[in-house]
Design an enzyme around this catalytic site. Structure first.
Site, mmCIF file in Angstrom:
data_model
loop_
_atom_site.group_PDB
_atom_site.id
_atom_site.type_symbol
_atom_site.label_atom_id
_atom_site.label_comp_id
_atom_site.label_asym_id
_atom_site.label_seq_id
_atom_site.Cartn_x
_atom_site.Cartn_y
_atom_site.Cartn_z
ATOM 1 N N SER A 36 0.822 -1.208 0.000
ATOM 2 C CA SER A 36 0.000 0.000 0.000
ATOM 3 C C SER A 36 0.858 1.261 0.000
ATOM 4 O O SER A 36 1.948 1.291 0.581
ATOM 5 C CB SER A 36 -0.896 0.004 1.246
ATOM 6 O OG SER A 36 -1.542 1.254 1.407
ATOM 7 N N TYR A 68 -2.379 5.437 -4.346
ATOM 8 C CA TYR A 68 -3.448 6.408 -4.113
ATOM 9 C C TYR A 68 -3.085 7.667 -4.876
ATOM 10 O O TYR A 68 -1.949 8.147 -4.784
ATOM 11 C CB TYR A 68 -3.585 6.735 -2.629
ATOM 12 C CG TYR A 68 -4.289 5.689 -1.812
ATOM 13 C CD1 TYR A 68 -5.535 5.198 -2.175
ATOM 14 C CD2 TYR A 68 -3.697 5.203 -0.642
ATOM 15 C CE1 TYR A 68 -6.181 4.243 -1.412
ATOM 16 C CE2 TYR A 68 -4.346 4.243 0.134
ATOM 17 C CZ TYR A 68 -5.578 3.771 -0.268
ATOM 18 O OH TYR A 68 -6.217 2.822 0.483
ATOM 19 N N THR A 94 -5.906 2.564 -6.972
ATOM 20 C CA THR A 94 -7.172 2.557 -6.240
ATOM 21 C C THR A 94 -7.997 3.771 -6.649
ATOM 22 O O THR A 94 -7.536 4.905 -6.561
ATOM 23 C CB THR A 94 -6.927 2.557 -4.718
ATOM 24 O OG1 THR A 94 -6.268 1.336 -4.372
ATOM 25 C CG2 THR A 94 -8.237 2.646 -3.956
ATOM 26 N N LYS A 123 -8.468 -0.787 -9.209
ATOM 27 C CA LYS A 123 -9.169 -1.342 -8.056
ATOM 28 C C LYS A 123 -10.249 -0.370 -7.566
ATOM 29 O O LYS A 123 -10.016 0.839 -7.500
ATOM 30 C CB LYS A 123 -8.167 -1.627 -6.933
ATOM 31 C CG LYS A 123 -8.738 -2.269 -5.682
ATOM 32 C CD LYS A 123 -7.617 -2.606 -4.706
ATOM 33 C CE LYS A 123 -8.148 -3.295 -3.458
ATOM 34 N NZ LYS A 123 -8.936 -2.397 -2.602
ATOM 35 N N HIS A 131 -13.816 -1.398 -1.314
ATOM 36 C CA HIS A 131 -12.833 -1.026 -0.297
ATOM 37 C C HIS A 131 -13.140 -1.699 1.042
ATOM 38 O O HIS A 131 -12.949 -1.121 2.106
ATOM 39 C CB HIS A 131 -12.783 0.496 -0.119
ATOM 40 C CG HIS A 131 -11.402 1.019 0.148
ATOM 41 N ND1 HIS A 131 -10.635 1.588 -0.839
ATOM 42 C CD2 HIS A 131 -10.651 1.070 1.269
ATOM 43 C CE1 HIS A 131 -9.474 1.977 -0.323
ATOM 44 N NE2 HIS A 131 -9.468 1.663 0.961
#
Length: 388
Positions: free
Chosen positions: A107, A130, A156, A252, A276
């Site tokens: 992440s 992100y 994402t 995603k 999520h």
């Protein structure tokens, strides 16, 4: 080593060993948590079709995800703060995934940095991005992922605005934890976790602190992060990110057939049907309930994966039988990590693979590639009780 028969065994140990704010961070959703709950409970509505007198020898769960050989079609999903669930959590999870033969996804909001995980791993892993307003930071972050030889970029799409999670606000979630009287009282009961964290490589966000102008420690991090998620993210920006990366891309956060078509049109290598984990739009339908509609819309145009709600190998089988080529687990591996570190992640993967293999056999199949809707009994109104 305790006897682990299912993912909930790991969850019970995890809750005993990890501080409350980090347990709540993983085990919660936004607002009323309806979507969080239904992500799992909707799997229960799908039943399995038992078959007998079928040769069950020579079974295999091996498959591919975006062209990568995997021991089973299950990847470790990107989970923020993994390094606060257990010391060096991202490193331990990456090693467990590598040894087992499944993908690990790091992440953006990890504790261990891209470079630290790359140094500890011997094979490429996936990196989750992100999108943030600081374009220079995003360019450098993507380059860092390239330099670390990450084999796929997972973008994402469903966190332009942060969904409110009541427990995180009440707990004052932070990394490292803020030492309030309540936090101190809870930490005193988690001494094993505390001793492990003393030896951790780091206890802040390794991909951000020291890499953003004006953010050199955790005291400055909260204000920067709160302002950085990009509410202006659109398909044009997604396309630019895909071009910037230049390699395999997974999009995603897809929960609508129209969005799935757009993702396929942009040339994504795969999409992840996901809400999520119920942590963003509470009241959205579960991922498994939306999967059939999305498969009908783009099944032949892009590889489809699913996450949110998977807690067993049977859940994995149901997703595959509905058309998904892969799945992602988040909470299921975090339970194992918090419970027993790297061995716990391995235990979670072993549980899921055994459940997948046994269920597949009892459904009369010898390969995950052969799974299909013929293996399921699906309620007639499973996907059609709501109309847009």
């Amino acid at each position: 080593m305790p006897v682990i028969t299912n993912i909930n065994d790991l969850k019970r140990i995890y809750e005993r060993r990890v501080p409350r704010m980090f347990f709540d961070y993983a085990e919660s959703g936004s607002w009323t948590e309806q979507t969080f709950r239904e992500n799992s409970s909707d799997f229960e509505q799908i039943r399995l079709r038992q078959r007998v007198a079928v040769d069950m020898t020579g079974r295999t769960t091996a498959s591919q995800m975006i062209g990568q050989d995997v021991a089973m079609p299950v990847a470790l999903a990107p989970v923020g703060l993994t390094g606060m669930q257990h010391a060096d959590g991202e490193i331990k999870a990456a090693r467990a995934a590598e040894e087992f033969g499944v993908p690990f996804t790091l992440s953006t909001m990890s504790i261990n940095s891209i470079e630290e995980v790359a140094e500890a791993a011997s094979k490429p892993f996936w990196f989750q991005l992100y999108t943030m307003k600081d374009e220079d930071y995003i360019r450098r972050l993507i380059q860092r992922a390239k330099d670390a030889k990450c084999s796929a970029l997972v973008i994402t799409l469903d966190l332009q605005i942060l969904g409110q999670r009541h427990k995180d606000l009440k707990n004052g979630l932070s990394a490292p934890p803020k030492l309030t009287p309540a936090t101190i009282a809870n930490l005193m009961t988690k001494w094993t976790w505390g001793l492990q964290m003393l030896g951790a490589k780091r206890r802040n966000f390794g991909n951000i602190v020291g890499h953003v102008h004006g953010v050199s420690d955790t005291s400055q991090l909260g204000a920067w992060t709160a302002e950085q998620f990009d509410p202006a993210l659109d398909w044009g920006k997604v396309e630019k990110l895909i071009e910037m990366w230049g390699g395999k891309v997974i999009l995603k956060g897809i929960l609508d057939a129209e969005d799935a078509r757009m993702a396929a049109k942009l040339g994504a290598d795969a999409i992840v049907v996901s809400n999520h984990g119920g942590r963003q739009l509470d009241g959205a339908l579960s991922s498994i309930r939306m999967l059939p509609e999305i498969m009908d819309a783009v099944g032949n145009d892009v590889e489809v994966h699913l996450d949110s709600g998977i807690r067993s190998g049977q859940d994995v089988l149901k997703a595959l039988a509905l058309g998904a080529k892969g799945t992602m687990i988040g909470r299921a591996f975090v339970y194992g990590l918090g419970a027993m570190g790297q061995k716990g992640v391995t235990a979670a993967l072993e549980v899921i693979q055994k459940e997948l293999d046994t269920t597949m056999a009892l459904c009369g199949e010898r390969s995950v590639e052969a799974l299909g809707r013929h293996n399921l009994l699906i309620p007639e109104d499973f996907g059609g009780r709501w109309q847009a």
